[in-house]
Design an enzyme around this catalytic site. Sequence first.
Site, short mmCIF file in Angstrom:
data_model
loop_
_atom_site.label_atom_id
_atom_site.label_comp_id
_atom_site.label_asym_id
_atom_site.label_seq_id
_atom_site.Cartn_x
_atom_site.Cartn_y
_atom_site.Cartn_z
N SER A 1 2.67 67.01 28.34
CA SER A 1 1.59 66.38 27.55
C SER A 1 0.61 65.64 28.45
O SER A 1 -0.58 65.56 28.14
CB SER A 1 2.17 65.46 26.46
OG SER A 1 2.73 64.30 27.04
N MET B 1 10.43 65.58 37.62
CA MET B 1 11.64 64.77 37.71
C MET B 1 12.42 64.99 39.01
O MET B 1 13.64 65.11 39.00
CB MET B 1 12.53 65.06 36.48
CG MET B 1 11.83 64.75 35.17
SD MET B 1 11.06 63.10 35.12
CE MET B 1 12.05 62.33 33.88
N ILE C 1 10.04 63.33 45.88
CA ILE C 1 9.23 64.08 46.84
C ILE C 1 9.80 63.82 48.24
O ILE C 1 10.09 62.68 48.60
CB ILE C 1 7.75 63.63 46.76
CG1 ILE C 1 7.20 63.85 45.35
CG2 ILE C 1 6.91 64.36 47.81
CD1 ILE C 1 7.10 65.28 44.89
N ASN D 1 2.08 59.02 40.77
CA ASN D 1 3.06 59.31 39.72
C ASN D 1 2.82 58.36 38.55
O ASN D 1 2.28 57.28 38.72
CB ASN D 1 4.48 59.08 40.28
CG ASN D 1 5.57 59.37 39.25
OD1 ASN D 1 5.50 60.37 38.53
ND2 ASN D 1 6.56 58.50 39.16
N HIS E 1 4.99 56.48 35.38
CA HIS E 1 6.37 56.16 35.00
C HIS E 1 6.36 55.31 33.73
O HIS E 1 5.57 54.36 33.63
CB HIS E 1 7.06 55.42 36.15
CG HIS E 1 8.50 55.15 35.86
ND1 HIS E 1 9.47 56.13 35.98
CD2 HIS E 1 9.13 54.04 35.41
CE1 HIS E 1 10.65 55.62 35.63
NE2 HIS E 1 10.47 54.35 35.29
C1 GAR Z 1 6.11 60.88 30.80
O1 GAR Z 1 6.30 59.94 29.79
C2 GAR Z 1 6.28 60.25 32.16
O2 GAR Z 1 5.93 58.90 32.19
C3 GAR Z 1 7.75 60.44 32.41
O3 GAR Z 1 8.05 61.69 31.89
C4 GAR Z 1 7.21 61.94 30.76
C5 GAR Z 1 6.67 63.34 30.87
O4 GAR Z 1 6.02 63.72 29.70
N1 GAR Z 1 8.05 60.37 33.81
C6 GAR Z 1 9.15 59.84 34.32
O5 GAR Z 1 10.04 59.38 33.66
C7 GAR Z 1 9.19 59.84 35.84
N2 GAR Z 1 10.25 59.04 36.35
P1 GAR Z 1 5.09 65.01 29.64
O6 GAR Z 1 5.87 66.18 30.27
O7 GAR Z 1 4.85 65.23 28.18
O8 GAR Z 1 3.83 64.69 30.40
#
Ligand code: GAR
Length: 194
Positions: A13, A90, A93, A107, A109
């Site tokens: 998203s 996830m 790097i 990134n 978070h």
């Molecule tokens: C997002 O909310 C992002 O902040 C989180 O994964 C989701 C991905 O959503 N990232 C982490 O937790 C990184 N440690 P998306 O695939 O719908 O963009």
Amino acid sequence: MKKIAIFASGNGSNFQAMVESVKNGTLPVEIGLLVCDRPDAYAIKRANREGVPTYHFSPKDFSGKREYETRLLAILQEFGIEFIVLAGYMRLIGSTLLEAYEGKIVNIHPSLLPAFPGKDAIGQALAAGVDCTGVTVHFVDAGMDTGKVIAQQAIDILPGDTSETLQEKIQMVEHVLYPAVVKKLLSEKKETIQ
Ligand code: GAR
């Protein structure tokens, strides 16, 4: 215009939010590539729909991080990628990409770092019983969500919030904050003294 790659592992998203910002003219970058470490991720379908080239791989097909990142680096260079945006990617790097793109990887978070790094930051915040969490955009270093913070936005946790309602609130913030931060980072002019 800077050419960026977006790395995702799942729904995508945030990738979609970047695409929409480019399409409506508020984010002046070219999204040159979607990189994905899960061949079945919905993010790949989104990229195909939007005509964004994709590179997807399964880490298990490689001997380790150095080997898949070396391949990734070759692809990124082939596509002329200048900046990397992690959006729900996830994986940590490794030094191969960090050295090649020093200071050029960011990134997002779903917490107010340094609180609740790593997996399931939303679940961690709910389990801790805090009344406020948020979103952080930060530069990427070798640690787990430890790089220099660029921007943060707080979000209240209300009585009755579940991981679903909180995720919805967090993602609404992410989809506005992340394109705005990337725009600012990539449009900052470097002054040259002659
Ligand atoms: C997002 O909310 C992002 O902040 C989180 O994964 C989701 C991905 O959503 N990232 C982490 O937790 C990184 N440690 P998306 O695939 O719908 O963009």
